[in-house]
Structures are given as structure tokens and as C-alpha cells.
Motif scaffolding. Structure first.
Motif, mmCIF file in Angstrom:
data_model
loop_
_atom_site.group_PDB
_atom_site.id
_atom_site.type_symbol
_atom_site.label_atom_id
_atom_site.label_comp_id
_atom_site.label_asym_id
_atom_site.label_seq_id
_atom_site.Cartn_x
_atom_site.Cartn_y
_atom_site.Cartn_z
ATOM 1 N N ASN A 2 0.827 -1.205 0.000
ATOM 2 C CA ASN A 2 0.000 0.000 0.000
ATOM 3 C C ASN A 2 0.870 1.266 0.000
ATOM 4 O O ASN A 2 2.106 1.208 0.077
ATOM 5 C CB ASN A 2 -0.998 -0.016 1.158
ATOM 6 C CG ASN A 2 -0.339 0.126 2.511
ATOM 7 O OD1 ASN A 2 0.685 0.788 2.670
ATOM 8 N ND2 ASN A 2 -0.945 -0.494 3.519
ATOM 9 N N LYS A 3 0.231 2.424 -0.063
ATOM 10 C CA LYS A 3 0.938 3.700 -0.182
ATOM 11 C C LYS A 3 1.853 3.961 1.013
ATOM 12 O O LYS A 3 2.997 4.397 0.849
ATOM 13 C CB LYS A 3 -0.077 4.834 -0.341
ATOM 14 C CG LYS A 3 0.548 6.188 -0.534
ATOM 15 C CD LYS A 3 -0.508 7.254 -0.713
ATOM 16 C CE LYS A 3 0.123 8.633 -0.837
ATOM 17 N NZ LYS A 3 -0.890 9.666 -0.979
ATOM 18 N N ASN A 4 1.369 3.715 2.240
ATOM 19 C CA ASN A 4 2.195 3.934 3.433
ATOM 20 C C ASN A 4 3.410 3.021 3.446
ATOM 21 O O ASN A 4 4.504 3.437 3.831
ATOM 22 C CB ASN A 4 1.382 3.728 4.707
ATOM 23 C CG ASN A 4 0.460 4.888 5.006
ATOM 24 O OD1 ASN A 4 0.583 5.961 4.420
ATOM 25 N ND2 ASN A 4 -0.470 4.673 5.907
ATOM 26 N N ARG A 39 -1.294 12.745 14.395
ATOM 27 C CA ARG A 39 -0.155 12.126 13.698
ATOM 28 C C ARG A 39 0.370 11.009 14.581
ATOM 29 O O ARG A 39 1.342 11.189 15.303
ATOM 30 C CB ARG A 39 0.930 13.153 13.414
ATOM 31 C CG ARG A 39 0.511 14.141 12.339
ATOM 32 C CD ARG A 39 1.633 14.985 11.842
ATOM 33 N NE ARG A 39 2.824 14.292 11.477
ATOM 34 C CZ ARG A 39 3.130 13.872 10.247
ATOM 35 N NH1 ARG A 39 2.269 14.047 9.266
ATOM 36 N NH2 ARG A 39 4.262 13.289 9.999
ATOM 37 N N PRO A 40 -0.277 9.859 14.551
ATOM 38 C CA PRO A 40 0.150 8.768 15.422
ATOM 39 C C PRO A 40 1.569 8.305 15.096
ATOM 40 O O PRO A 40 2.030 8.386 13.963
ATOM 41 C CB PRO A 40 -0.871 7.659 15.145
ATOM 42 C CG PRO A 40 -1.465 7.996 13.833
ATOM 43 C CD PRO A 40 -1.381 9.483 13.691
ATOM 44 N N ASP A 70 1.134 10.066 7.739
ATOM 45 C CA ASP A 70 -0.225 10.448 7.367
ATOM 46 C C ASP A 70 -0.367 10.167 5.877
ATOM 47 O O ASP A 70 0.516 9.546 5.284
ATOM 48 C CB ASP A 70 -0.561 11.893 7.751
ATOM 49 C CG ASP A 70 0.309 12.923 7.063
ATOM 50 O OD1 ASP A 70 0.832 12.654 5.966
ATOM 51 O OD2 ASP A 70 0.449 14.025 7.619
ATOM 52 N N GLU A 71 -1.443 10.604 5.279
ATOM 53 C CA GLU A 71 -1.686 10.269 3.878
ATOM 54 C C GLU A 71 -0.639 10.844 2.929
ATOM 55 O O GLU A 71 -0.404 10.298 1.866
ATOM 56 C CB GLU A 71 -3.073 10.755 3.463
ATOM 57 C CG GLU A 71 -4.190 10.008 4.144
ATOM 58 C CD GLU A 71 -5.545 10.516 3.704
ATOM 59 O OE1 GLU A 71 -5.620 11.251 2.702
ATOM 60 O OE2 GLU A 71 -6.534 10.170 4.354
ATOM 61 N N ASN A 72 -0.006 11.964 3.318
ATOM 62 C CA ASN A 72 0.895 12.649 2.396
ATOM 63 C C ASN A 72 2.357 12.646 2.783
ATOM 64 O O ASN A 72 3.200 13.046 1.984
ATOM 65 C CB ASN A 72 0.437 14.105 2.227
ATOM 66 C CG ASN A 72 -0.967 14.179 1.682
ATOM 67 O OD1 ASN A 72 -1.306 13.483 0.730
ATOM 68 N ND2 ASN A 72 -1.801 14.981 2.299
ATOM 69 N N SER A 73 2.695 12.245 4.008
ATOM 70 C CA SER A 73 4.096 12.311 4.406
ATOM 71 C C SER A 73 4.432 11.265 5.456
ATOM 72 O O SER A 73 3.559 10.715 6.119
ATOM 73 C CB SER A 73 4.431 13.707 4.933
ATOM 74 O OG SER A 73 3.774 13.934 6.158
#
Length: 89
Positions: A2-4, A39-40, A70-73
Motif C-alpha cells: 500500500n501507499k504507506n 499524527r500517530p 499520514d496520507e501525504n508524508s
């Protein structure tokens, strides 16, 4: 992947493998309890070794790192907790 997971691998590669001489044997990630819920923090356990030509060295080492995602960084955090000490079980 996945993206993360892709972002995490890219961060690890750019930080620890700029010369393409490190081989990641395993990467495991879990979210841990922290104060900032927006921001866990994620604990990342990394096992790695060096490549010698086309051969992977049989000796390896590992450590725990901490990142925020997070979704972007994605970025390292809590460096004081992992930079100087051994991995925690």
C-alpha cells in the motif's frame, strides 16, 4: 504494497541505503500509543545486512525506529529513544 508501505520503504532506502549496499531482510510496523492523535507514531522494526557484490552478507543487525505517517508524508520521530540504544523486545 500500500501507499504507506511504499513511503516507509522509500524513507528507509534513502536514509540507510544511498549507495545500494544495504539489504533489508525484514521490516515490521505497528502503531503505538502517543500523545498526538492527529499524527500517530509507528514503531518500525528493521533487520538489515550489507550486500557484498551480488551476495548478501549472512550477518545481520536490527533496530527499532519511530516514524509519524499520514496520507501525504512520513518522517522519523523520537530519535532520542532509538538513536543511541539497543532494540527493545
Amino acid at each position: 504494497m500500500n501507499k504507506n508501505q511504499k513511503q516507509l520503504l522509500a524513507l528507509l532506502e534513502s536514509t540507510f541505503n544511498p549507495q545500494d549496499d544495504v539489504h533489508f531482510l525484514a521490516i515490521a510496523e505497528t502503531q503505538i500509543q502517543v500523545y498526538d492523535k492527529e499524527r500517530p507514531v509507528h514503531q518500525v522494526r528493521v533487520a538489515l545486512t550489507f550486500k557484498e557484490g551480488d551476495t548478501v552478507n549472512p550477518y545481520y543487525d536490527g533496530t527499532d525506529l519511530f516514524v509519524t505517517m499520514d496520507e501525504n508524508s512520513i518522517q522519523f520521530c523520537l530519535e532520542k529513544d532509538w538513536a543511541d540504544g539497543p532494540p527493545r523486545c
